[in-house]
Scaffold this motif. Sequence first.
Motif, PDB file in Angstrom:
ATOM      1  N   ASN A   1       3.725  -2.104 -16.176  1.00  0.00           N
ATOM      2  CA  ASN A   1       2.418  -1.458 -16.279  1.00  0.00           C
ATOM      3  C   ASN A   1       2.315  -0.631 -17.559  1.00  0.00           C
ATOM      4  OD1 ASN A   1      -0.153  -0.625 -15.399  1.00  0.00           O
ATOM      5  ND2 ASN A   1       0.701   1.241 -14.502  1.00  0.00           N
ATOM      6  N   HIS A   2       3.418   0.065 -17.911  1.00  0.00           N
ATOM      7  CA  HIS A   2       3.421   0.853 -19.145  1.00  0.00           C
ATOM      8  C   HIS A   2       3.294  -0.038 -20.378  1.00  0.00           C
ATOM      9  CE1 HIS A   2       4.434   4.041 -21.964  1.00  0.00           C
ATOM     10  NE2 HIS A   2       5.408   3.274 -22.455  1.00  0.00           N
ATOM     11  N   LEU A   3       3.973  -1.163 -20.387  1.00  0.00           N
ATOM     12  CA  LEU A   3       3.899  -2.073 -21.538  1.00  0.00           C
ATOM     13  C   LEU A   3       2.507  -2.679 -21.677  1.00  0.00           C
ATOM     14  CD1 LEU A   3       7.338  -3.924 -21.285  1.00  0.00           C
ATOM     15  CD2 LEU A   3       6.671  -2.138 -22.892  1.00  0.00           C
TER      16      LEU A   3
ATOM     17  N   ALA B   1       0.812  -1.214   0.000  1.00  0.00           N
ATOM     18  CA  ALA B   1       0.000   0.000   0.000  1.00  0.00           C
ATOM     19  C   ALA B   1       0.849   1.269   0.000  1.00  0.00           C
ATOM     20  CB  ALA B   1      -0.938  -0.005   1.220  1.00  0.00           C
ATOM     21  N   TYR B   2       2.015   1.235   0.601  1.00  0.00           N
ATOM     22  CA  TYR B   2       2.767   2.469   0.802  1.00  0.00           C
ATOM     23  C   TYR B   2       4.084   2.534   0.031  1.00  0.00           C
ATOM     24  CZ  TYR B   2      -0.493   3.423   4.580  1.00  0.00           C
ATOM     25  OH  TYR B   2      -1.643   3.659   5.301  1.00  0.00           O
ATOM     26  N   LEU B   3       4.628   1.385  -0.355  1.00  0.00           N
ATOM     27  CA  LEU B   3       5.880   1.441  -1.106  1.00  0.00           C
ATOM     28  C   LEU B   3       5.625   1.842  -2.557  1.00  0.00           C
ATOM     29  CD1 LEU B   3       7.909  -1.687   0.097  1.00  0.00           C
ATOM     30  CD2 LEU B   3       8.347   0.712   0.591  1.00  0.00           C
ATOM     31  N   PRO B   4       6.408   2.745  -3.102  1.00  0.00           N
ATOM     32  CA  PRO B   4       6.220   3.117  -4.518  1.00  0.00           C
ATOM     33  C   PRO B   4       6.655   1.981  -5.436  1.00  0.00           C
ATOM     34  CG  PRO B   4       8.181   4.174  -3.629  1.00  0.00           C
ATOM     35  CD  PRO B   4       7.517   3.491  -2.470  1.00  0.00           C
ATOM     36  N   ARG B   5       6.173   2.043  -6.646  1.00  0.00           N
ATOM     37  CA  ARG B   5       6.554   1.024  -7.622  1.00  0.00           C
ATOM     38  C   ARG B   5       8.015   1.195  -8.024  1.00  0.00           C
ATOM     39  NH1 ARG B   5       1.421   1.149 -11.848  1.00  0.00           N
ATOM     40  NH2 ARG B   5      -0.147   0.308 -10.403  1.00  0.00           N
ATOM     41  N   ASP B   6       8.669   0.059  -8.226  1.00  0.00           N
ATOM     42  CA  ASP B   6      10.039   0.129  -8.708  1.00  0.00           C
ATOM     43  C   ASP B   6      10.052   0.239 -10.235  1.00  0.00           C
ATOM     44  OD1 ASP B   6       9.253  -2.362  -9.497  1.00  0.00           O
ATOM     45  OD2 ASP B   6      10.734  -3.472  -8.320  1.00  0.00           O
ATOM     46  N   GLY B   7      11.212   0.286 -10.808  1.00  0.00           N
ATOM     47  CA  GLY B   7      11.331   0.458 -12.244  1.00  0.00           C
ATOM     48  C   GLY B   7      10.717  -0.679 -13.032  1.00  0.00           C
ATOM     49  N   GLN B   8      10.871  -1.916 -12.534  1.00  0.00           N
ATOM     50  CA  GLN B   8      10.327  -3.060 -13.253  1.00  0.00           C
ATOM     51  C   GLN B   8       8.799  -3.039 -13.265  1.00  0.00           C
ATOM     52  OE1 GLN B   8      11.676  -6.783 -11.699  1.00  0.00           O
ATOM     53  NE2 GLN B   8      10.746  -8.005 -13.310  1.00  0.00           N
ATOM     54  N   GLU B   9       8.191  -2.715 -12.131  1.00  0.00           N
ATOM     55  CA  GLU B   9       6.726  -2.662 -12.076  1.00  0.00           C
ATOM     56  C   GLU B   9       6.183  -1.540 -12.951  1.00  0.00           C
ATOM     57  OE1 GLU B   9       5.839  -4.381  -7.605  1.00  0.00           O
ATOM     58  OE2 GLU B   9       6.063  -2.236  -7.911  1.00  0.00           O
ATOM     59  N   SER B  10       6.823  -0.367 -12.912  1.00  0.00           N
ATOM     60  CA  SER B  10       6.352   0.742 -13.744  1.00  0.00           C
ATOM     61  C   SER B  10       6.485   0.411 -15.219  1.00  0.00           C
ATOM     62  CB  SER B  10       7.153   2.007 -13.409  1.00  0.00           C
ATOM     63  OG  SER B  10       6.989   2.371 -12.051  1.00  0.00           O
TER      64      SER B  10
END
Length: 213
Positions: free
Chosen positions: A171-173, A159-168
Amino acid sequence: MKKFLQYTFIAVCFLPSAARAQFETIKDSVVQLYGVVMTADSLQGLQSVTVMVKGQNRGTVTNRQGVFSIVVLKGDQITFSSVGYKPKELTIPKNIEGTDYSVIQLMVTDTIYLPATVLKPRPRREQFERDFLNTQVPADNLEIARQNNDEAKRKVLMAYLPRDGQESNRNHLIKQSNKIYYTGQNAPINLLNPSAWNEFVKAWKRGDFKSKK
Protein backbone atom coordinates in the motif's frame (compact mmCIF):
# COMPACT_ATOMS: atom_id res chain seq x y z
CA MET A 1 71.58 -13.26 17.94
CA LYS A 2 73.92 -16.22 18.37
CA LYS A 3 71.64 -17.78 20.99
CA PHE A 4 68.67 -17.36 18.67
CA LEU A 5 70.53 -19.14 15.88
CA GLN A 6 71.54 -21.92 18.28
CA TYR A 7 67.94 -22.43 19.44
CA THR A 8 66.74 -22.42 15.84
CA PHE A 9 69.36 -25.01 14.84
CA ILE A 10 68.41 -27.25 17.78
CA ALA A 11 64.70 -26.97 16.94
CA VAL A 12 65.33 -27.81 13.28
CA CYS A 13 67.35 -30.86 14.29
CA PHE A 14 64.98 -32.28 16.90
CA LEU A 15 61.50 -31.36 15.57
CA PRO A 16 61.51 -33.94 12.76
CA SER A 17 62.54 -36.65 15.22
CA ALA A 18 59.78 -35.64 17.65
CA ALA A 19 57.20 -35.53 14.88
CA ARG A 20 58.34 -38.92 13.60
CA ALA A 21 58.13 -40.39 17.09
CA GLN A 22 54.63 -38.98 17.59
CA PHE A 23 53.56 -40.39 14.22
CA GLU A 24 54.93 -43.80 15.12
CA THR A 25 53.06 -43.68 18.44
CA ILE A 26 49.75 -42.87 16.73
CA LYS A 27 50.42 -45.48 14.07
CA ASP A 28 51.03 -48.16 16.71
CA SER A 29 47.79 -47.29 18.53
CA VAL A 30 45.54 -47.68 15.45
CA VAL A 31 43.47 -50.86 15.58
CA GLN A 32 41.09 -52.42 13.05
CA LEU A 33 38.13 -53.52 15.15
CA TYR A 34 35.82 -56.09 13.58
CA GLY A 35 33.37 -58.63 14.84
CA VAL A 36 29.76 -59.75 14.98
CA VAL A 37 26.82 -58.64 17.12
CA MET A 38 24.41 -61.39 18.12
CA THR A 39 21.35 -61.86 20.32
CA ALA A 40 22.17 -63.39 23.69
CA ASP A 41 19.22 -65.81 23.74
CA SER A 42 19.26 -67.24 20.19
CA LEU A 43 22.78 -66.31 18.95
CA GLN A 44 21.36 -64.81 15.77
CA GLY A 45 23.19 -62.04 13.94
CA LEU A 46 21.64 -58.67 14.77
CA GLN A 47 21.17 -56.22 11.92
CA SER A 48 21.44 -52.40 12.03
CA VAL A 49 23.14 -52.19 15.43
CA THR A 50 24.82 -48.80 15.90
CA VAL A 51 28.52 -49.09 16.74
CA MET A 52 29.90 -45.73 17.91
CA VAL A 53 33.23 -44.53 19.29
CA LYS A 54 32.30 -42.88 22.58
CA GLY A 55 33.05 -39.15 22.66
CA GLN A 56 33.56 -38.97 18.89
CA ASN A 57 31.16 -38.33 16.06
CA ARG A 58 31.94 -41.44 14.05
CA GLY A 59 30.78 -45.02 13.94
CA THR A 60 29.18 -47.70 11.79
CA VAL A 61 26.27 -50.16 11.71
CA THR A 62 26.13 -53.91 11.40
CA ASN A 63 25.06 -55.62 8.17
CA ARG A 64 22.37 -58.28 7.74
CA GLN A 65 24.57 -60.91 9.38
CA GLY A 66 25.47 -58.62 12.29
CA VAL A 67 29.07 -58.13 11.08
CA PHE A 68 30.83 -54.76 11.46
CA SER A 69 34.29 -53.26 11.01
CA ILE A 70 35.69 -49.90 12.14
CA VAL A 71 39.09 -48.27 12.74
CA VAL A 72 39.67 -47.27 16.39
CA LEU A 73 42.52 -46.42 18.74
CA LYS A 74 43.78 -48.39 21.69
CA GLY A 75 41.90 -47.33 24.81
CA ASP A 76 38.78 -46.14 22.93
CA GLN A 77 35.36 -46.98 24.34
CA ILE A 78 32.92 -48.51 21.86
CA THR A 79 29.14 -48.41 22.41
CA PHE A 80 26.65 -50.87 20.88
CA SER A 81 23.02 -49.79 20.78
CA SER A 82 19.87 -51.04 19.09
CA VAL A 83 16.15 -50.51 19.57
CA GLY A 84 14.75 -53.16 21.92
CA TYR A 85 18.13 -54.13 23.38
CA LYS A 86 20.17 -52.88 26.31
CA PRO A 87 23.20 -50.79 25.27
CA LYS A 88 26.65 -52.31 25.72
CA GLU A 89 30.11 -50.77 26.07
CA LEU A 90 33.49 -52.20 25.11
CA THR A 91 36.94 -50.79 25.92
CA ILE A 92 39.75 -51.53 23.49
CA PRO A 93 42.75 -52.84 25.51
CA LYS A 94 45.89 -50.72 25.37
CA ASN A 95 48.25 -53.70 25.57
CA ILE A 96 47.04 -55.71 22.60
CA GLU A 97 49.58 -56.83 20.06
CA GLY A 98 49.10 -56.22 16.38
CA THR A 99 46.63 -53.99 14.58
CA ASP A 100 43.57 -56.28 14.55
CA TYR A 101 41.06 -56.92 17.31
CA SER A 102 37.94 -59.07 16.96
CA VAL A 103 34.94 -59.31 19.28
CA ILE A 104 31.63 -61.15 19.57
CA GLN A 105 29.15 -58.82 21.24
CA LEU A 106 25.95 -60.28 22.70
CA MET A 107 22.91 -58.03 23.08
CA VAL A 108 20.29 -58.66 25.77
CA THR A 109 16.64 -57.88 25.13
CA ASP A 110 15.46 -54.76 26.96
CA THR A 111 11.99 -55.30 28.42
CA ILE A 112 9.94 -52.17 29.04
CA TYR A 113 6.88 -52.44 31.28
CA LEU A 114 4.12 -49.95 30.51
CA PRO A 115 1.52 -48.92 33.08
CA ALA A 116 -1.63 -50.98 33.02
CA THR A 117 -4.66 -49.68 31.14
CA VAL A 118 -8.09 -50.74 32.35
CA LEU A 119 -10.94 -50.67 29.82
CA LYS A 120 -14.38 -50.36 31.33
CA PRO A 121 -17.70 -50.58 29.46
CA ARG A 122 -20.40 -47.96 29.78
CA PRO A 123 -22.97 -48.75 32.48
CA ARG A 124 -25.92 -48.49 30.10
CA ARG A 125 -26.48 -48.42 26.35
CA GLU A 126 -28.24 -45.06 26.61
CA GLN A 127 -25.21 -43.49 28.30
CA PHE A 128 -22.88 -44.85 25.62
CA GLU A 129 -25.08 -43.46 22.83
CA ARG A 130 -25.29 -40.09 24.58
CA ASP A 131 -21.51 -39.84 25.08
CA PHE A 132 -20.80 -41.03 21.53
CA LEU A 133 -23.14 -38.49 19.95
CA ASN A 134 -21.88 -35.62 22.14
CA THR A 135 -18.18 -36.32 21.55
CA GLN A 136 -16.51 -33.35 19.88
CA VAL A 137 -14.22 -34.60 17.12
CA PRO A 138 -11.44 -32.08 16.45
CA ALA A 139 -11.21 -30.79 12.89
CA ASP A 140 -8.36 -32.04 10.77
CA ASN A 141 -6.16 -29.85 8.55
CA LEU A 142 -8.45 -30.30 5.53
CA GLU A 143 -11.53 -29.22 7.46
CA ILE A 144 -9.68 -26.22 8.91
CA ALA A 145 -8.65 -25.22 5.37
CA ARG A 146 -12.27 -25.47 4.22
CA GLN A 147 -13.44 -23.30 7.10
CA ASN A 148 -10.78 -20.66 6.40
CA ASN A 149 -11.81 -20.54 2.71
CA ASP A 150 -15.47 -19.93 3.53
CA GLU A 151 -16.62 -16.65 1.97
CA ALA A 152 -18.37 -15.36 5.08
CA LYS A 153 -15.39 -16.13 7.28
CA ARG A 154 -13.00 -14.50 4.83
CA LYS A 155 -15.08 -11.31 4.93
CA VAL A 156 -14.91 -11.29 8.72
CA LEU A 157 -11.14 -11.86 8.65
CA MET A 158 -10.65 -9.08 6.08
CA ALA A 159 -12.67 -6.69 8.22
CA TYR A 160 -10.98 -7.27 11.57
CA LEU A 161 -7.50 -8.65 10.93
CA PRO A 162 -4.80 -5.97 10.73
CA ARG A 163 -2.63 -5.70 7.67
CA ASP A 164 0.57 -7.67 7.67
CA GLY A 165 3.94 -6.28 6.67
CA GLN A 166 3.58 -7.24 3.01
CA GLU A 167 0.19 -5.55 2.62
CA SER A 168 1.35 -2.38 4.39
CA ASN A 169 4.48 -2.22 2.26
CA ARG A 170 2.49 -2.72 -0.96
CA ASN A 171 0.00 0.00 0.00
CA HIS A 172 2.88 2.37 0.81
CA LEU A 173 4.59 1.67 -2.52
CA ILE A 174 1.35 2.28 -4.45
CA LYS A 175 0.91 5.66 -2.75
CA GLN A 176 4.52 6.61 -3.44
CA SER A 177 4.17 5.54 -7.08
CA ASN A 178 1.03 7.65 -7.56
CA LYS A 179 2.69 10.62 -5.88
CA ILE A 180 5.76 10.41 -8.15
CA TYR A 181 3.61 9.82 -11.25
CA TYR A 182 1.73 13.11 -10.78
CA THR A 183 4.76 15.18 -9.79
CA GLY A 184 4.54 18.66 -11.35
CA GLN A 185 0.87 18.37 -12.26
CA ASN A 186 -2.51 18.18 -10.58
CA ALA A 187 -3.79 14.72 -9.81
CA PRO A 188 -7.06 13.88 -11.61
CA ILE A 189 -10.31 14.06 -9.67
CA ASN A 190 -12.31 10.85 -10.15
CA LEU A 191 -15.56 12.29 -8.83
CA LEU A 192 -17.25 11.86 -12.22
CA ASN A 193 -15.29 8.75 -13.30
CA PRO A 194 -17.67 5.73 -13.68
CA SER A 195 -14.81 3.24 -13.37
CA ALA A 196 -13.70 4.81 -10.09
CA TRP A 197 -17.27 4.72 -8.75
CA ASN A 198 -17.51 1.03 -9.73
CA GLU A 199 -14.34 0.21 -7.79
CA PHE A 200 -15.64 2.27 -4.84
CA VAL A 201 -18.92 0.31 -4.71
CA LYS A 202 -17.06 -3.03 -4.88
CA ALA A 203 -14.74 -1.99 -2.07
CA TRP A 204 -17.71 -0.85 0.00
CA LYS A 205 -19.43 -4.23 -0.43
CA ARG A 206 -16.26 -6.05 0.49
CA GLY A 207 -16.00 -4.03 3.68
CA ASP A 208 -12.65 -2.43 2.85
CA PHE A 209 -13.63 0.77 4.66
CA LYS A 210 -14.50 -0.88 7.96
CA SER A 211 -12.16 -0.11 10.81
CA LYS A 212 -9.57 -2.80 11.43
CA LYS A 213 -8.61 -3.32 15.04
